[in-house]
Design a protein around this motif. Sequence first.
Motif, mmCIF file in Angstrom:
data_model
loop_
_atom_site.group_PDB
_atom_site.id
_atom_site.type_symbol
_atom_site.label_atom_id
_atom_site.label_comp_id
_atom_site.label_asym_id
_atom_site.label_seq_id
_atom_site.Cartn_x
_atom_site.Cartn_y
_atom_site.Cartn_z
ATOM 1 N N ALA A 161 -12.942 10.236 16.173
ATOM 2 C CA ALA A 161 -11.732 9.459 15.905
ATOM 3 C C ALA A 161 -11.096 8.968 17.196
ATOM 4 C CB ALA A 161 -10.738 10.314 15.128
ATOM 5 N N THR A 214 -7.853 7.478 19.551
ATOM 6 C CA THR A 214 -6.513 7.998 19.844
ATOM 7 C C THR A 214 -5.479 7.550 18.816
ATOM 8 O OG1 THR A 214 -7.086 7.910 22.178
ATOM 9 C CG2 THR A 214 -4.766 8.184 21.655
ATOM 10 N N VAL A 230 -5.963 9.352 15.486
ATOM 11 C CA VAL A 230 -5.537 10.753 15.614
ATOM 12 C C VAL A 230 -4.010 10.850 15.525
ATOM 13 C CG1 VAL A 230 -5.434 12.733 17.176
ATOM 14 C CG2 VAL A 230 -7.584 11.493 16.879
ATOM 15 N N LYS A 231 -3.298 9.942 16.194
ATOM 16 C CA LYS A 231 -1.828 9.944 16.165
ATOM 17 C C LYS A 231 -1.301 9.711 14.755
ATOM 18 C CE LYS A 231 -1.048 8.386 20.895
ATOM 19 N NZ LYS A 231 -0.596 7.270 21.751
ATOM 20 N N LYS A 264 -1.878 12.923 12.551
ATOM 21 C CA LYS A 264 -1.058 14.091 12.909
ATOM 22 C C LYS A 264 0.247 13.983 12.263
ATOM 23 C CE LYS A 264 -3.038 15.755 17.147
ATOM 24 N NZ LYS A 264 -2.837 16.046 18.528
#
Length: 90
Positions: free
Chosen positions: A81, A83, A86-87, A90
Amino acid sequence: MNKTKLIKVVSEKTGLSKIDVKKTVNILMETISHEMAQDEKVSLLGFGTFYVARRSARKGINPSTKQVIQIPAGKTVRFKAGTELVKIVK
């Protein structure tokens, strides 16, 4: 979400017909598959990278007979994945 729903959502958001979106999605998937079959990485900036990883030969155990077996070397598909993805997750 499955492919049909993805096509529907993209069609609604872009105003393109479902037929055009379906063709585009199919071409995208074919292109990614073709490149990976050639051991090439496919990187989509911010989303992630599809790539082929190699697994070496190893010993394993047959769960039904408990005998040690040799598992041959092979390839597997991986996804890392990006960046931005991923953000979002989360």
